[in-house]
Design a protein around this motif. Structure first.
Motif, PDB file in Angstrom:
ATOM      1  N   MET A   1       0.824  -1.192   0.000  1.00 31.45           N
ATOM      2  CA  MET A   1       0.000   0.000   0.000  1.00 31.45           C
ATOM      3  C   MET A   1       0.871   1.261   0.000  1.00 31.45           C
ATOM      4  O   MET A   1       0.590   2.215  -0.715  1.00 31.45           O
ATOM      5  CB  MET A   1      -0.908  -0.038   1.231  1.00 31.45           C
ATOM      6  N   TYR A   2       1.922   1.237   0.832  1.00 29.32           N
ATOM      7  CA  TYR A   2       2.822   2.380   0.925  1.00 29.32           C
ATOM      8  C   TYR A   2       3.507   2.628  -0.410  1.00 29.32           C
ATOM      9  O   TYR A   2       3.621   3.768  -0.857  1.00 29.32           O
ATOM     10  CB  TYR A   2       3.844   2.117   2.034  1.00 29.32           C
ATOM     11  N   ARG A   3       3.949   1.550  -1.066  1.00 29.93           N
ATOM     12  CA  ARG A   3       4.633   1.673  -2.354  1.00 29.93           C
ATOM     13  C   ARG A   3       3.677   2.227  -3.420  1.00 29.93           C
ATOM     14  O   ARG A   3       4.071   3.036  -4.258  1.00 29.93           O
ATOM     15  CB  ARG A   3       5.157   0.293  -2.766  1.00 29.93           C
ATOM     16  N   MET A   5       1.161   4.282  -2.967  1.00 34.08           N
ATOM     17  CA  MET A   5       0.985   5.719  -2.731  1.00 34.08           C
ATOM     18  C   MET A   5       2.195   6.499  -3.240  1.00 34.08           C
ATOM     19  O   MET A   5       2.046   7.562  -3.858  1.00 34.08           O
ATOM     20  CB  MET A   5       0.765   5.998  -1.241  1.00 34.08           C
ATOM     21  N   LYS A   6       3.405   5.980  -2.997  1.00 31.98           N
ATOM     22  CA  LYS A   6       4.606   6.649  -3.482  1.00 31.98           C
ATOM     23  C   LYS A   6       4.629   6.702  -5.001  1.00 31.98           C
ATOM     24  O   LYS A   6       4.999   7.717  -5.589  1.00 31.98           O
ATOM     25  CB  LYS A   6       5.859   5.938  -2.961  1.00 31.98           C
ATOM     26  N   ASP A   7       4.208   5.622  -5.660  1.00 39.16           N
ATOM     27  CA  ASP A   7       4.172   5.582  -7.118  1.00 39.16           C
ATOM     28  C   ASP A   7       3.151   6.566  -7.678  1.00 39.16           C
ATOM     29  O   ASP A   7       3.399   7.220  -8.695  1.00 39.16           O
ATOM     30  CB  ASP A   7       3.864   4.172  -7.615  1.00 39.16           C
TER      31      ASP A   7
END
Length: 76
Positions: A1-3, A5-7
């Motif tokens: 999920m964090y990745r 959002m960063k993308d």
């Protein structure tokens, strides 16, 4: 999920940088590059990159061609 959002955030910033490069190219008719410098997307003209290389901002031995090959986007 964090990745994810960063993308998504990177994609939005990249689109904004491409729009800025295209609009500057339409105004000045120079070649603009979208580069990642210090983890930020920077929009620089090729003439500005030449000055930075000549002043020694980049590592010794780095050429404008090397930087142009690593650019994420180049206006025509």
């Amino acid at each position: 999920m964090y990745r994810l959002m960063k993308d998504i955030i990177f994609g939005l910033r990249f689109k904004r940088a491409v729009k800025r490069a295209d609009s500057l190219h339409n105004i000045t008719h120079r070649k603009y590059l979208v580069l990642v410098i210090n983890k930020k997307l920077e929009v620089l003209s090729k003439q500005e990159v030449r000055k930075l290389v000549a002043n020694g901002i980049f590592r010794k031995g780095t050429t404008v061609g090397d930087i142009e090959r690593k650019a994420l986007y180049i206006t025509l």
